[in-house]
Design a protein around this motif. Structure first.
Motif, mmCIF file in Angstrom:
data_model
loop_
_atom_site.group_PDB
_atom_site.id
_atom_site.type_symbol
_atom_site.label_atom_id
_atom_site.label_comp_id
_atom_site.label_asym_id
_atom_site.label_seq_id
_atom_site.Cartn_x
_atom_site.Cartn_y
_atom_site.Cartn_z
ATOM 1 N N UNK A 1 -117.608 23.805 24.404
ATOM 2 C CA UNK A 1 -116.220 23.395 24.145
ATOM 3 C C UNK A 1 -115.198 24.524 24.305
ATOM 4 N N UNK A 2 -115.630 25.782 24.203
ATOM 5 C CA UNK A 2 -114.645 26.862 24.335
ATOM 6 C C UNK A 2 -114.476 27.325 25.785
ATOM 7 N N UNK A 3 -115.186 26.668 26.689
ATOM 8 C CA UNK A 3 -115.067 27.050 28.104
ATOM 9 C C UNK A 3 -114.824 25.883 29.037
ATOM 10 N N UNK A 4 -115.136 24.685 28.566
ATOM 11 C CA UNK A 4 -115.064 23.529 29.456
ATOM 12 C C UNK A 4 -114.220 22.423 28.831
ATOM 13 N N UNK A 5 -113.461 21.713 29.664
ATOM 14 C CA UNK A 5 -112.693 20.556 29.204
ATOM 15 C C UNK A 5 -113.610 19.367 28.924
ATOM 16 N N UNK A 6 -113.018 18.271 28.415
ATOM 17 C CA UNK A 6 -113.823 17.118 28.004
ATOM 18 C C UNK A 6 -114.665 16.519 29.142
ATOM 19 N N UNK A 7 -114.096 16.420 30.355
ATOM 20 C CA UNK A 7 -114.864 15.801 31.444
ATOM 21 C C UNK A 7 -116.058 16.683 31.806
ATOM 22 N N UNK A 8 -115.788 17.984 31.974
ATOM 23 C CA UNK A 8 -116.865 18.915 32.353
ATOM 24 C C UNK A 8 -117.931 18.967 31.257
ATOM 25 N N UNK A 9 -117.493 19.113 30.008
ATOM 26 C CA UNK A 9 -118.448 19.190 28.893
ATOM 27 C C UNK A 9 -119.284 17.917 28.797
ATOM 28 N N UNK A 10 -118.636 16.767 29.057
ATOM 29 C CA UNK A 10 -119.354 15.486 29.012
ATOM 30 C C UNK A 10 -120.373 15.378 30.138
ATOM 31 N N UNK A 11 -120.017 15.877 31.322
ATOM 32 C CA UNK A 11 -120.957 15.807 32.454
ATOM 33 C C UNK A 11 -122.173 16.693 32.196
ATOM 34 N N UNK A 12 -121.930 17.852 31.570
ATOM 35 C CA UNK A 12 -123.061 18.750 31.280
ATOM 36 C C UNK A 12 -123.987 18.080 30.257
ATOM 37 N N UNK A 13 -123.384 17.404 29.275
ATOM 38 C CA UNK A 13 -124.207 16.702 28.278
ATOM 39 C C UNK A 13 -125.052 15.604 28.947
ATOM 40 N N UNK A 14 -124.406 14.799 29.810
ATOM 41 C CA UNK A 14 -125.139 13.719 30.485
ATOM 42 C C UNK A 14 -126.314 14.285 31.280
ATOM 43 N N UNK B 1 -110.357 16.324 39.869
ATOM 44 C CA UNK B 1 -111.124 15.451 40.759
ATOM 45 C C UNK B 1 -112.512 15.308 40.156
ATOM 46 N N UNK B 2 -112.970 14.064 39.969
ATOM 47 C CA UNK B 2 -114.294 13.875 39.359
ATOM 48 C C UNK B 2 -115.085 12.868 40.182
ATOM 49 N N UNK B 3 -116.322 13.251 40.541
ATOM 50 C CA UNK B 3 -117.222 12.318 41.233
ATOM 51 C C UNK B 3 -118.449 12.161 40.363
ATOM 52 N N UNK C 1 -117.087 17.928 39.623
ATOM 53 C CA UNK C 1 -115.800 17.886 38.943
ATOM 54 C C UNK C 1 -115.038 19.178 39.228
ATOM 55 N N UNK C 2 -113.755 19.032 39.471
ATOM 56 C CA UNK C 2 -112.886 20.212 39.652
ATOM 57 C C UNK C 2 -111.627 19.993 38.819
ATOM 58 N N UNK C 3 -111.208 20.979 38.082
ATOM 59 C CA UNK C 3 -109.959 20.890 37.331
ATOM 60 C C UNK C 3 -109.211 22.192 37.552
ATOM 61 N N UNK C 4 -108.054 22.112 38.203
ATOM 62 C CA UNK C 4 -107.288 23.321 38.537
ATOM 63 C C UNK C 4 -105.994 23.342 37.731
ATOM 64 N N UNK C 5 -105.640 24.505 37.232
ATOM 65 C CA UNK C 5 -104.424 24.660 36.418
ATOM 66 C C UNK C 5 -103.500 25.672 37.096
#
Ligand code: FAD
Length: 436
Positions: free
Chosen positions: A179-192, A352-354, A364-368
């Motif tokens: 959670x301190x390095x990844x947003x919700x989508x990324x963290x959720x994909x790693x969990x899955x 972008x999430x596939x 998944x890519x998330x750019x800021x």
């Protein structure tokens, strides 16, 4: 003859000692470590757990006479107090040592959350070689292992644990993995992904208490905040780390989260420097100080501190905030301000999430962005653009029209980098002020 004392014999301490020797052939150097083994790399512990290397393989320098050959004196002791007025260090063995220049490179230690039973037999952090030995003794094929924490270190060691054939459960109190390095989508994909690999993962769940057992004969009972109680032969505590700075209390050396340093890695006390996991270093790129406890920072900060200690005025340009994680074969990254900077709006980000069906890896890519600079990003499942992401973020490359193009198609990172980075200079960590 100037005497350099280095507290801490991890990667930062070793690199600093060697750099000082390289530039000051006749100075006196003492390298102090409080662990019983030769200087080693914690990063190598997962490979030890997997059986890919033996303990010797974790040693930072393999030659038995390496330090003696460089006339680096080694001392095994724990620094307990630093007196900056008399320039002396007091050790736990009752001895004291005087210094002319001091480097604090004492690293960090695992945080221990206030959980009843955390000191039970069979509960271990994964931080030292001694911890690794304890883990290997209990992490036998079929053993039930409960890992508290799914942060950076937690994710790194999962692969080693599953390769040992244990039945692994991960309990993370954050609402997602890393959670301190990844947003919700990324963290959720790693969990899955982890669950698809057979790891049981609980997020948003705390370990509330551990009831002792006598592992491996009687298991530990681990009570979770979701009401479940799980049995385990081994509990690994991976709930974050804290800088080793307690012994500096009353020294007059300013510490915030870590030992506060300027761009030369010098503390508020002249002649006293800090580097590595224990340092809160000044990041010229963002204009703030930060602790970023990863090995590339330890190495670069040690090099820059050592050059300053021998009188070669050198500035650290950036504190690297890169994290490339391999979680059971799924590669994810977190660079810079991956959550975006304060005041940024929807126009300053793109995602972008596939998703992949049937437990596939997905991408998944998330750019800021801030103005036309990419200030941070998260990625999952992309291996080809890791260097480019780092280059864009650390180089603070002005993207001009490429910002809008990336917002249309974030996969154009390489093209954006090639078109924009030329002429803006690549980030090179430190700059030698004498060359300017
Ligand atoms: C399992 C694991 C995997 C990791 N994987 C990665 C990775 O893939 N990538 C990455 O970048 N980083 C990784 N890290 C983190 C990396 O190991 C640290 O960032 C790095 O070790 C920092 O180096 P350091 O020299 O600052 O501190 P350390 O390596 O912690 O060395 C500090 C030394 O100082 C000693 N010391 C402490 N207090 C005193 C005292 N009072 N007196 C004397 N000595 C003292 C400590 O015992 C220690 O030996 C990993 C860590 C672990 C545990």
């Amino acid at each position: 003859m100037t005497h350099h004392v280095i507290l801490g014999a991890g990667p930062a301490g070793v690199i600093a000692a060697e750099t000082i020797r390289q530039h000051a052939p006749s100075d006196r150097i003492t390298l102090v470590g409080n662990e019983a083994e030769p200087p080693y790399s914690r990063m190598a512990i997962p490979y030890l757990l997997m059986g890919n290397i033996d303990e010797r393989g974790t040693y930072l320098r393999k030659g038995a006479t390496h330090f003696a050959d460089l006339r680096i004196n080694q001392l095994q002791a724990q620094a307990e107090r630093v007196d900056t007025a008399t320039k002396t260090i007091a050790f736990n063995n009752g001895e004291a040592l005087a210094y002319d220049r001091l480097l604090i490179a004492t690293g960090s230690h695992p945080a221990s959350p206030p959980i009843p039973g955390l000191d039970s037999a069979g509960v271990h952090p994964c931080w030292t070689l001694a911890d690794a030995r304890n883990i290997m003794a209990l992490a036998q094929p079929g053993a039930r292992v409960l890992q508290m924490g799914a942060g950076f270190i937690g994710c790194i060691i999962m692969e080693a644990l599953t390769q040992r054939g244990v039945r692994l459960t991960v309990v993370e109190m954050g609402d997602r993995m890393v959670p301190r390095m990844m947003g919700p989508v990324a963290g959720g994909m790693i969990k899955d992904w982890c669950q698809a690999q057979g790891v049981q993962v609980f997020t948003g769940t705390r370990v509330e208490a551990i009831v002792p057992g006598t592992p491996p004969h009687t298991p530990l009972q681990v009570r979770l905040s979701n009401g479940q109680t799980l049995e385990a032969e081994l509990v690994i505590s991976a709930t974050g780390v804290k800088p080793n700075i307690g012994f500096l209390e009353h020294s007059g050396i300013t510490c915030l989260q870590g030992v506060l340093t300027d761009e030369h890695l010098q503390t508020n006390v002249a002649g006293v420097y800090a580097a590595g996991d224990c340092a809160e270093a000044f990041d010229k790129v963002s204009g703030t100080t930060m602790v970023s406890a990863i090995q590339p920072n330890a190495a670069e900060q040690a090099r820059v501190a050592a050059l300053n200690m021998v009188g070669q005025r050198t500035a650290l340009r950036g504190v690297t905030q890169i994290n490339v994680l391999d979680t059971l074969g799924l590669i994810s990254t977190s660079f810079g301000n991956w959550q975006g900077v304060a005041g940024s709006g929807p126009a300053d980000r793109v995602e972008l999430t596939e998703h992949q069906a049937n437990g596939g890896k997905g991408r998944h890519l998330s750019l800021q962005f801030k103005d036309d600079v990419m200030v941070g990003c998260n990625s999952v499942g992309w291996t080809e653009h890791v260097g480019v992401m780092r280059g864009l973020v650390e180089g603070a490359i002005h993207l001009g029209p490429w910002k809008e193009r990336l917002k249309q198609d974030p996969t154009q990172l390489m093209q954006a980098y090639l078109a924009s980075a030329q002429g803006q200079g690549a980030w090179n960590g430190a700059s030698d002020e004498r060359r300017r």
